[in-house]
Design a protein around this motif. Sequence first.
Motif, PDB file in Angstrom:
ATOM      1  N   GLY A 115     -38.593 -12.889  38.448  1.00  0.00           N
ATOM      2  CA  GLY A 115     -39.198 -13.686  39.514  1.00  0.00           C
ATOM      3  C   GLY A 115     -38.263 -13.941  40.676  1.00  0.00           C
ATOM      4  N   ILE A 116     -37.299 -13.044  40.861  1.00  0.00           N
ATOM      5  CA  ILE A 116     -36.371 -13.143  41.988  1.00  0.00           C
ATOM      6  C   ILE A 116     -36.856 -12.207  43.089  1.00  0.00           C
ATOM      7  CG2 ILE A 116     -33.994 -12.804  42.758  1.00  0.00           C
ATOM      8  CD1 ILE A 116     -33.091 -13.255  39.872  1.00  0.00           C
ATOM      9  N   ASN A 117     -37.071 -12.746  44.273  1.00  0.00           N
ATOM     10  CA  ASN A 117     -37.514 -11.935  45.400  1.00  0.00           C
ATOM     11  C   ASN A 117     -36.342 -11.155  45.979  1.00  0.00           C
ATOM     12  OD1 ASN A 117     -40.221 -12.868  45.315  1.00  0.00           O
ATOM     13  ND2 ASN A 117     -39.604 -14.746  46.374  1.00  0.00           N
ATOM     14  N   PHE A 118     -36.617 -10.006  46.578  1.00  0.00           N
ATOM     15  CA  PHE A 118     -35.567  -9.125  47.078  1.00  0.00           C
ATOM     16  C   PHE A 118     -36.125  -8.191  48.127  1.00  0.00           C
ATOM     17  CE2 PHE A 118     -37.646  -7.244  43.431  1.00  0.00           C
ATOM     18  CZ  PHE A 118     -37.930  -5.960  43.859  1.00  0.00           C
ATOM     19  N   SER A 119     -35.218  -7.552  48.866  1.00  0.00           N
ATOM     20  CA  SER A 119     -35.576  -6.465  49.775  1.00  0.00           C
ATOM     21  C   SER A 119     -35.195  -5.160  49.090  1.00  0.00           C
ATOM     22  CB  SER A 119     -34.824  -6.597  51.105  1.00  0.00           C
ATOM     23  OG  SER A 119     -35.210  -7.763  51.794  1.00  0.00           O
ATOM     24  N   GLU A 120     -36.162  -4.316  48.817  1.00  0.00           N
ATOM     25  CA  GLU A 120     -35.861  -3.070  48.111  1.00  0.00           C
ATOM     26  C   GLU A 120     -35.044  -2.153  49.003  1.00  0.00           C
ATOM     27  OE1 GLU A 120     -37.977   0.446  45.449  1.00  0.00           O
ATOM     28  OE2 GLU A 120     -39.076  -1.375  45.972  1.00  0.00           O
ATOM     29  N   PRO A 121     -33.901  -1.669  48.519  1.00  0.00           N
ATOM     30  CA  PRO A 121     -33.038  -0.834  49.365  1.00  0.00           C
ATOM     31  C   PRO A 121     -33.636   0.544  49.601  1.00  0.00           C
ATOM     32  CG  PRO A 121     -32.168  -0.927  47.140  1.00  0.00           C
ATOM     33  CD  PRO A 121     -33.325  -1.887  47.184  1.00  0.00           C
ATOM     34  N   GLN A 122     -33.360   1.079  50.786  1.00  0.00           N
ATOM     35  CA  GLN A 122     -33.750   2.441  51.127  1.00  0.00           C
ATOM     36  C   GLN A 122     -32.618   3.420  50.839  1.00  0.00           C
ATOM     37  OE1 GLN A 122     -34.673   1.938  55.285  1.00  0.00           O
ATOM     38  NE2 GLN A 122     -36.566   0.809  54.878  1.00  0.00           N
ATOM     39  N   GLY A 123     -31.412   2.890  50.734  1.00  0.00           N
ATOM     40  CA  GLY A 123     -30.241   3.694  50.445  1.00  0.00           C
ATOM     41  C   GLY A 123     -29.083   2.790  50.067  1.00  0.00           C
ATOM     42  N   SER A 124     -27.945   3.377  49.735  1.00  0.00           N
ATOM     43  CA  SER A 124     -26.738   2.707  49.228  1.00  0.00           C
ATOM     44  C   SER A 124     -27.005   2.187  47.822  1.00  0.00           C
ATOM     45  CB  SER A 124     -26.268   1.572  50.141  1.00  0.00           C
ATOM     46  OG  SER A 124     -26.970   0.367  49.895  1.00  0.00           O
ATOM     47  N   TYR A 125     -26.024   1.507  47.209  1.00  0.00           N
ATOM     48  CA  TYR A 125     -26.289   0.884  45.913  1.00  0.00           C
ATOM     49  C   TYR A 125     -26.231  -0.641  46.002  1.00  0.00           C
ATOM     50  CZ  TYR A 125     -21.122   1.621  45.261  1.00  0.00           C
ATOM     51  OH  TYR A 125     -19.763   1.675  45.372  1.00  0.00           O
ATOM     52  N   PHE A 126     -26.575  -1.153  47.202  1.00  0.00           N
ATOM     53  CA  PHE A 126     -26.631  -2.589  47.426  1.00  0.00           C
ATOM     54  C   PHE A 126     -28.054  -3.041  47.719  1.00  0.00           C
ATOM     55  CE2 PHE A 126     -22.299  -1.441  48.866  1.00  0.00           C
ATOM     56  CZ  PHE A 126     -21.577  -2.230  47.984  1.00  0.00           C
ATOM     57  N   MET A 127     -28.322  -4.294  47.427  1.00  0.00           N
ATOM     58  CA  MET A 127     -29.595  -4.890  47.813  1.00  0.00           C
ATOM     59  C   MET A 127     -29.401  -6.385  48.016  1.00  0.00           C
ATOM     60  SD  MET A 127     -31.490  -4.444  44.116  1.00  0.00           S
ATOM     61  CE  MET A 127     -33.086  -4.989  44.681  1.00  0.00           C
ATOM     62  N   MET A 128     -30.256  -6.953  48.842  1.00  0.00           N
ATOM     63  CA  MET A 128     -30.208  -8.378  49.133  1.00  0.00           C
ATOM     64  C   MET A 128     -31.314  -9.080  48.358  1.00  0.00           C
ATOM     65  SD  MET A 128     -27.653  -8.532  51.242  1.00  0.00           S
ATOM     66  CE  MET A 128     -27.697 -10.093  52.113  1.00  0.00           C
ATOM     67  N   ALA A 144     -28.296 -13.311  48.841  1.00  0.00           N
ATOM     68  CA  ALA A 144     -27.073 -12.890  48.167  1.00  0.00           C
ATOM     69  C   ALA A 144     -27.138 -11.381  47.973  1.00  0.00           C
ATOM     70  CB  ALA A 144     -26.906 -13.596  46.825  1.00  0.00           C
ATOM     71  N   ARG A 145     -25.970 -10.743  47.958  1.00  0.00           N
ATOM     72  CA  ARG A 145     -25.917  -9.297  47.761  1.00  0.00           C
ATOM     73  C   ARG A 145     -25.514  -8.976  46.332  1.00  0.00           C
ATOM     74  NH1 ARG A 145     -21.230  -5.294  49.844  1.00  0.00           N
ATOM     75  NH2 ARG A 145     -20.398  -6.068  47.863  1.00  0.00           N
ATOM     76  N   LEU A 146     -26.190  -7.986  45.759  1.00  0.00           N
ATOM     77  CA  LEU A 146     -25.758  -7.445  44.470  1.00  0.00           C
ATOM     78  C   LEU A 146     -25.699  -5.930  44.572  1.00  0.00           C
ATOM     79  CD1 LEU A 146     -28.374  -6.014  42.912  1.00  0.00           C
ATOM     80  CD2 LEU A 146     -28.965  -8.379  42.439  1.00  0.00           C
ATOM     81  N   HIS A 147     -25.015  -5.307  43.628  1.00  0.00           N
ATOM     82  CA  HIS A 147     -24.978  -3.849  43.585  1.00  0.00           C
ATOM     83  C   HIS A 147     -25.358  -3.378  42.180  1.00  0.00           C
ATOM     84  CE1 HIS A 147     -21.435  -2.462  41.195  1.00  0.00           C
ATOM     85  NE2 HIS A 147     -21.038  -3.709  41.371  1.00  0.00           N
ATOM     86  N   PHE A 148     -25.808  -2.127  42.114  1.00  0.00           N
ATOM     87  CA  PHE A 148     -26.284  -1.588  40.837  1.00  0.00           C
ATOM     88  C   PHE A 148     -25.575  -0.286  40.476  1.00  0.00           C
ATOM     89  CE2 PHE A 148     -29.308  -0.884  44.304  1.00  0.00           C
ATOM     90  CZ  PHE A 148     -29.421   0.490  44.371  1.00  0.00           C
ATOM     91  N   SER A 149     -24.305  -0.176  40.867  1.00  0.00           N
ATOM     92  CA  SER A 149     -23.509   0.992  40.500  1.00  0.00           C
ATOM     93  C   SER A 149     -22.828   0.743  39.154  1.00  0.00           C
ATOM     94  CB  SER A 149     -22.457   1.270  41.577  1.00  0.00           C
ATOM     95  OG  SER A 149     -21.684   2.398  41.231  1.00  0.00           O
ATOM     96  N   LYS A 150     -23.640   0.588  38.109  1.00  0.00           N
ATOM     97  CA  LYS A 150     -23.137   0.262  36.778  1.00  0.00           C
ATOM     98  C   LYS A 150     -23.880   1.075  35.722  1.00  0.00           C
ATOM     99  CE  LYS A 150     -20.286  -3.028  38.127  1.00  0.00           C
ATOM    100  NZ  LYS A 150     -18.836  -2.775  38.101  1.00  0.00           N
TER     101      LYS A 150
END
Length: 386
Positions: free
Chosen positions: A307-320, A362-368
């Motif tokens: 239930g966390i809202n976000f902006s889906e990234p178009q590129g990179s491995y970051f999202m807000m 907040a920014r998170l990354h998914f390079s894991k």
Amino acid sequence: MKELNRKMGLLTDSVIRRMTRMALENDAVNLAQGFPDFNPPECIMERLAEISKQGPHQYTPTWGAYNYREALSEKLTRFMGIKIDPNKNLVTTVGSTEAMMAAMMTITNPGDKIVIFSPYFENYAAQSVFNSIEPVFVPLNPPEFTFDGAVLEKAMSDPKTKCLLLCNPSNPSGRVFTKEELQFIADLAIKYDVYVITDEPYEHIVFEPHKHTYIAALPGMWERTLCCSSLSKTYSITGWRLGYIAGCEHLIDECKKIHDFLTVCAPSPLQEAVIPALKLPQSYYDGFTAEYTRKKDIMVNGLKNIGINFSEPQGSYFMMVDISDFAKGKSDLEFCEELVNKVGVALVPGSSFFKEDVNHLARLHFSKKDETLYDALNRLEGIKKL
């Protein structure tokens, strides 16, 4: 004692690296600082093992070992569609951080202005301070992170504006600029005689249907663009610190002078070891993009379930992500510090990327690894208790 450099008063420590330190102290999952927890391609690890015994271990020519530049120029020519000469159009740097610094030092004089899209990677503001130039921020408006053309033109038409800094795909927003947007920026750069410095380390992490376009390849832009990038993200070697600047001969000649006195040369064993990766076939890049698309989908679906809202990234491995439903009464920094301490996940407060008063992201990354991402998502279920 005499006063230290006054510029130091304009700087703070890196918020990103601060959150990494907090993650280590709290045994948290680090989704703050963007680096993988998985190995690079096997071919370069094997080559590195060989080089550890046979060398090289000494200085290379200051702008890079020739065989490294030759392999890199072939790779860039293939993807950029521009003929890159290894002797005339390249200088090897210690990561894209040095590349950006050298590019700014080459182009700007104290008192010049540089246009930067906001949100922006925090290094850019610090590099502006070091060079005594004034950053002019043009908003990328969330959640789509689009810009207002009139606002951009006003910034670029200022006679003091010397260059524009373009991160594409964008860190931290994950935005990929369309070809039409890049042509608009290019037209303004030509109209107002403005240089462009690009930061493109996420060039191969672009999600369908979006496409990455090199602004340097647009008509009239090769002569006024310094393309900065690194191998850190494409080959999962953030600690190797191998970067480069590509550009036309007269600009690169000047960059070489700056680089020579900044760092002399990038690590010679690592230049040699990465060459097999630069020669990998198209199938590697197809698989690389597919793997990051899968990781992005794991995070997207997991955040939806929580239930966390976000902006889906178009590129990179970051999202807000939008923390406004959970951070009531707290600043984004206070919330992220509490998240590390009580939930065990490290994010970066969005305000560290925005010039505007933005305090709900907040920014998170998914390079894991997958298991790391699932662990982070399981922990983030606890966000509702904060």
